[in-house]
Design a protein around this motif. Structure first.
Motif, PDB file in Angstrom:
ATOM      1  N   TYR A 271       0.813  -1.203   0.000  1.00 60.05           N
ATOM      2  CA  TYR A 271       0.000   0.000   0.000  1.00 60.05           C
ATOM      3  C   TYR A 271       0.857   1.268   0.000  1.00 60.05           C
ATOM      4  N   ALA A 272       0.315   2.288  -0.603  1.00 56.65           N
ATOM      5  CA  ALA A 272       0.834   3.642  -0.423  1.00 56.65           C
ATOM      6  C   ALA A 272      -0.129   4.343   0.521  1.00 56.65           C
ATOM      7  N   VAL A 273       0.387   4.917   1.591  1.00 49.38           N
ATOM      8  CA  VAL A 273      -0.470   5.588   2.560  1.00 49.38           C
ATOM      9  C   VAL A 273      -0.039   7.042   2.692  1.00 49.38           C
ATOM     10  N   PHE A 274      -1.020   7.902   2.978  1.00 50.70           N
ATOM     11  CA  PHE A 274      -0.724   9.315   3.158  1.00 50.70           C
ATOM     12  C   PHE A 274      -1.762   9.909   4.088  1.00 50.70           C
ATOM     13  N   PRO A 275      -1.472  11.057   4.701  1.00 47.93           N
ATOM     14  CA  PRO A 275      -2.371  11.634   5.706  1.00 47.93           C
ATOM     15  C   PRO A 275      -3.737  11.968   5.127  1.00 47.93           C
ATOM     16  N   SER A 276      -4.765  11.729   5.917  1.00 46.27           N
ATOM     17  CA  SER A 276      -6.125  11.973   5.448  1.00 46.27           C
ATOM     18  C   SER A 276      -6.462  13.454   5.411  1.00 46.27           C
ATOM     19  N   ASP A 277      -5.693  14.285   6.140  1.00 42.68           N
ATOM     20  CA  ASP A 277      -6.009  15.711   6.150  1.00 42.68           C
ATOM     21  C   ASP A 277      -5.286  16.462   5.047  1.00 42.68           C
ATOM     22  N   ARG A 278      -4.611  15.724   4.176  1.00 44.71           N
ATOM     23  CA  ARG A 278      -3.967  16.359   3.036  1.00 44.71           C
ATOM     24  C   ARG A 278      -4.594  15.819   1.760  1.00 44.71           C
ATOM     25  N   TYR A 279      -5.055  16.730   0.906  1.00 48.91           N
ATOM     26  CA  TYR A 279      -5.619  16.268  -0.342  1.00 48.91           C
ATOM     27  C   TYR A 279      -4.500  15.758  -1.238  1.00 48.91           C
ATOM     28  N   LEU A 280      -4.861  14.997  -2.250  1.00 50.91           N
ATOM     29  CA  LEU A 280      -3.891  14.322  -3.101  1.00 50.91           C
ATOM     30  C   LEU A 280      -3.273  15.318  -4.070  1.00 50.91           C
ATOM     31  N   LEU A 281      -2.123  15.850  -3.688  1.00 53.51           N
ATOM     32  CA  LEU A 281      -1.418  16.792  -4.538  1.00 53.51           C
ATOM     33  C   LEU A 281      -0.932  16.100  -5.805  1.00 53.51           C
ATOM     34  N   PRO A 282      -0.723  16.859  -6.888  1.00 53.44           N
ATOM     35  CA  PRO A 282      -0.240  16.242  -8.134  1.00 53.44           C
ATOM     36  C   PRO A 282       1.039  15.440  -7.958  1.00 53.44           C
ATOM     37  N   LYS A 283       1.977  15.923  -7.134  1.00 52.10           N
ATOM     38  CA  LYS A 283       3.236  15.206  -6.940  1.00 52.10           C
ATOM     39  C   LYS A 283       2.999  13.845  -6.294  1.00 52.10           C
ATOM     40  N   VAL A 284       2.006  13.767  -5.380  1.00 48.39           N
ATOM     41  CA  VAL A 284       1.672  12.493  -4.749  1.00 48.39           C
ATOM     42  C   VAL A 284       0.965  11.580  -5.748  1.00 48.39           C
ATOM     43  N   ARG A 285       0.032  12.145  -6.494  1.00 50.07           N
ATOM     44  CA  ARG A 285      -0.745  11.346  -7.451  1.00 50.07           C
ATOM     45  C   ARG A 285       0.161  10.694  -8.499  1.00 50.07           C
ATOM     46  N   VAL A 286       1.099  11.459  -9.077  1.00 52.94           N
ATOM     47  CA  VAL A 286       1.949  10.885 -10.128  1.00 52.94           C
ATOM     48  C   VAL A 286       2.917   9.861  -9.555  1.00 52.94           C
ATOM     49  N   PHE A 287       3.335  10.045  -8.295  1.00 51.48           N
ATOM     50  CA  PHE A 287       4.246   9.064  -7.710  1.00 51.48           C
ATOM     51  C   PHE A 287       3.524   7.749  -7.426  1.00 51.48           C
ATOM     52  N   VAL A 288       2.304   7.830  -6.932  1.00 52.40           N
ATOM     53  CA  VAL A 288       1.521   6.613  -6.698  1.00 52.40           C
ATOM     54  C   VAL A 288       1.272   5.884  -8.018  1.00 52.40           C
ATOM     55  N   GLU A 289       0.967   6.620  -9.081  1.00 56.33           N
ATOM     56  CA  GLU A 289       0.777   6.004 -10.395  1.00 56.33           C
ATOM     57  C   GLU A 289       2.066   5.335 -10.872  1.00 56.33           C
ATOM     58  N   PHE A 290       3.194   5.969 -10.596  1.00 52.93           N
ATOM     59  CA  PHE A 290       4.492   5.390 -10.929  1.00 52.93           C
ATOM     60  C   PHE A 290       4.697   4.057 -10.212  1.00 52.93           C
ATOM     61  N   LEU A 291       4.336   3.992  -8.938  1.00 51.36           N
ATOM     62  CA  LEU A 291       4.476   2.753  -8.177  1.00 51.36           C
ATOM     63  C   LEU A 291       3.572   1.657  -8.735  1.00 51.36           C
ATOM     64  N   VAL A 292       2.315   2.009  -9.033  1.00 48.16           N
ATOM     65  CA  VAL A 292       1.374   1.033  -9.581  1.00 48.16           C
ATOM     66  C   VAL A 292       1.903   0.456 -10.879  1.00 48.16           C
ATOM     67  N   ASN A 293       2.377   1.313 -11.779  1.00 52.23           N
ATOM     68  CA  ASN A 293       2.868   0.864 -13.083  1.00 52.23           C
ATOM     69  C   ASN A 293       4.099  -0.016 -12.938  1.00 52.23           C
ATOM     70  N   THR A 294       5.014   0.393 -12.049  1.00 53.28           N
ATOM     71  CA  THR A 294       6.247  -0.376 -11.867  1.00 53.28           C
ATOM     72  C   THR A 294       5.975  -1.751 -11.284  1.00 53.28           C
ATOM     73  N   LEU A 295       5.123  -1.820 -10.269  1.00 61.05           N
ATOM     74  CA  LEU A 295       4.814  -3.101  -9.648  1.00 61.05           C
ATOM     75  C   LEU A 295       4.021  -4.001 -10.588  1.00 61.05           C
ATOM     76  N   SER A 296       3.145  -3.434 -11.399  1.00 61.13           N
ATOM     77  CA  SER A 296       2.367  -4.255 -12.325  1.00 61.13           C
ATOM     78  C   SER A 296       3.268  -4.857 -13.394  1.00 61.13           C
ATOM     79  N   GLN A 297       4.302  -4.134 -13.806  1.00 60.40           N
ATOM     80  CA  GLN A 297       5.254  -4.661 -14.785  1.00 60.40           C
ATOM     81  C   GLN A 297       6.102  -5.771 -14.205  1.00 60.40           C
ATOM     82  N   GLN A 298       6.372  -5.682 -12.887  1.00 59.19           N
ATOM     83  CA  GLN A 298       7.146  -6.738 -12.240  1.00 59.19           C
ATOM     84  C   GLN A 298       6.313  -7.998 -12.058  1.00 59.19           C
TER      85      GLN A 298
END
Length: 297
Positions: free
Chosen positions: A270-297
């Motif tokens: 899992y990727a976890v982040f604080p609930s009181d912070r909305y999903l900033l673009p930098k967080v969103r693209v990094f989570v997408e990067f993790l999903v793509n990398t792990l799915s390729q593995q």
């Protein structure tokens, strides 16, 4: 003026201390500000201010109303900021907490690709096998492997994951292959000490359900990456996250053991982040990067 503008005028008057200063901040005539406050009081049916020729103070009702107005305007400002951020380019410092093992297996191999795609992001990796306090440490994203404890954090499942028992061919050539979980008592089992405990309780499935076994060996370490290196070197047998050793299993660097007895619980990564912070673009693209990398593995 709208009801929202009435709230803004009211808050500005309170913060400025008088109508004239509030009018200057709002670029309105003082008489217009006074009229807006009077209309607001008429609409609410209460007096918000105690007025004299020399002073202006809030009534008890006015104080409560002011606090609620601050919350409302704050929520609106945050919502607008969130909307603007989502339309902006990912940027700024991104602090990520994960284990050294996860960093080597997933992030570092494709780090150049990620940073080239998002040149305005500065990535700071905090490598630890302990569970960090995301809020207290100011972490934007933390990677957690296995079941999550109940918390106020938001969790995004990256990939399915199970823990499996495996060993290097060199070790199995020297010591043989365990055929049942009970055979592990005769083998050197590598132990990871992390998360303020020692992970030496291995869970297996048999005909009667599930059972846990306490394993032992001559090597214990508090680093997942060090344990992985020892496993590849043939030091002993270990229990590891499937998603992080898929390539090793496919290449034959590691051999999967005791498949008939495997715990089929899907712990997930899992990727976890604080609930009181909305999903900033930098967080969103990094989570997408993790999903793509792990799915390729």
């Amino acid at each position: 003026m709208s009801r929202l503008q009435d709230l803004e005028v009211f808050v500005q008057v309170v913060e400025s201390g008088n109508f004239a200063k509030a009018a200057a901040q709002l670029q309105l005539n003082p008489s217009a500000v006074s009229r807006r406050i009077s209309n607001l009081e008429d609409h609410l049916g209460v007096r918000l201010f105690n007025r004299t020729t020399r002073s202006l103070s809030l009534t008890e009702v006015g104080k409560r109303y002011f606090n609620r107005c601050l919350n409302i305007l704050g929520d609106i400002e945050e919502a607008e900021q969130e909307a603007r951020q989502h339309s902006d380019e990912p940027q700024g410092l991104l602090q990520v907490s994960c284990s050294t093992f996860f960093a080597y297996q997933v992030i570092l191999s494709r780090l150049t690709e990620f940073l080239n795609q998002h040149p305005q992001v500065r990535l700071k990796l905090v490598l630890t096998d302990d569970v960090v306090d995301v809020v207290a440490e100011g972490v934007d994203v933390a990677i957690r492997i296995g079941e999550l404890a109940d918390s106020s954090l938001i969790a995004r499942r990256l990939v399915s994951n199970r823990r499996i028992v495996c060993a290097a061919p060199a070790y199995l050539e020297r010591h043989g292959i365990p055929m049942t979980p009970d055979d592990l008592a005769q083998h050197n089992c590598l132990v990871l000490s992390a998360y303020k405990t020692t992970l030496n309780q291995w869970r297996f499935k048999d005909g009667s359900g599930y059972r846990e076994m306490s394993v032992q060996g001559n090597f214990e370490v508090n680093s997942g990456n060090a344990l992985y290196k020892a496993l590849l070197a043939g030091v002993g047998i270990s229990r590891v996250a499937t998603a992080l050793v898929t390539c090793d299993l496919q290449s034959g660097r590691l051999i999967r053991l005791l498949e008939d007895y495997e715990d089929d619980t899907d712990g997930g990564i899992y990727a976890v982040f604080p609930s009181d912070r909305y999903l900033l673009p930098k967080v969103r693209v990094f989570v997408e990067f993790l999903v793509n990398t792990l799915s390729q593995q």
